[in-house]
Design a protein around this motif. Sequence first.
Motif, short mmCIF file in Angstrom:
data_model
loop_
_atom_site.label_atom_id
_atom_site.label_comp_id
_atom_site.label_asym_id
_atom_site.label_seq_id
_atom_site.Cartn_x
_atom_site.Cartn_y
_atom_site.Cartn_z
N THR A 75 0.84 -1.20 0.00
CA THR A 75 0.00 0.00 0.00
C THR A 75 0.88 1.25 0.00
OG1 THR A 75 -0.11 0.09 2.41
CG2 THR A 75 -1.80 -1.22 1.29
N ASP A 100 -1.44 -3.01 -3.94
CA ASP A 100 -2.84 -3.05 -3.54
C ASP A 100 -3.70 -2.18 -4.47
OD1 ASP A 100 -4.70 -3.90 -1.20
OD2 ASP A 100 -5.12 -1.76 -1.46
N HIS A 101 -4.95 -2.57 -4.62
CA HIS A 101 -5.85 -1.83 -5.52
C HIS A 101 -6.04 -0.38 -5.10
CE1 HIS A 101 -9.32 -1.81 -2.74
NE2 HIS A 101 -8.83 -2.97 -2.33
N SER A 102 -5.82 -0.07 -3.81
CA SER A 102 -6.00 1.30 -3.32
C SER A 102 -5.01 2.27 -3.95
CB SER A 102 -5.85 1.34 -1.80
OG SER A 102 -4.55 0.93 -1.40
N GLY A 119 -6.68 3.47 -7.36
CA GLY A 119 -8.10 3.83 -7.33
C GLY A 119 -8.35 5.25 -7.78
N GLU A 151 -9.63 7.58 -6.21
CA GLU A 151 -9.41 8.57 -5.16
C GLU A 151 -7.97 9.05 -5.07
OE1 GLU A 151 -8.80 4.46 -3.43
OE2 GLU A 151 -10.22 5.45 -4.78
N CYS A 152 -7.05 8.40 -5.78
CA CYS A 152 -5.64 8.78 -5.74
C CYS A 152 -5.42 10.09 -6.51
CB CYS A 152 -4.77 7.68 -6.33
SG CYS A 152 -4.76 6.16 -5.35
#
Length: 254
Positions: free
Chosen positions: A166, A186-188, A191, A193-194
Amino acid sequence: MLNQPPTNWQSHQCLLSLKNHTLTSVFQPILTKDWKTFGYEALLRVSNINETSSLTPPDEFIDSFSGKQRTLLEQLIIELHLQNYADSWFIDEKLFINVSPGSLITLSQSFETKYFLKQLLSNLGIPQKSIVLEVKECASPDEAALKSSCNKSVLGQVLLALDDVTMCDLDTLRMGSLKPAIIKIDHSLIGEECNETANRKLEKFIKQCHRQGAMVVAEGIEDRATYLKALALGVDLFQGYFISRPLPIEKLHL
């Protein structure tokens, strides 16, 4: 006391029965930039024999064991995945298997378990270089012991990957000490929102991975937009529902 249960066959897959639960393997494809299959990640599915419509979270089930019983369970899970892989039609592709830092340390600390993986691969006729062990980027009980457990005398030609990396891991990554061949982000990290700052930091990190000879996998690719963003950032390999859900062997069509 947990004893090694007999294996049996159902829907062309090897399975295990423990604590009123059935353990089975499912596989999720990992693709290259040109949409060719690089390998498959083996994932555990745990179903309660008394509740046929519900699944038990794998981590929750594994955490219900401790000490030597947990070590044996984790060995059985690895063996389950490898047996299904050995009997699959995609035996020529790489197989990714999850293992926690603590588990990898435990498996490498005694003569009885140190050569477990290499012996199992030999028995099944699977080349060591076909296997990728995914070590989660999470707290380890002993970083020095983890580094020692990842040396060639333990892993042989088995590849090492860091899993679930992450944004907060990018500056404290184990990459320098463990020298993984593959980094799974990680997919976060990709995303919607990045922001641009986060995207630039990730792009710089991916270039750093490439300079050190590591490939980068983007996990959680669930739509075309995310796939195209990961591609633009320089990611090498792709995994997620946009490509395929984790499926039993007989339902995979790639």
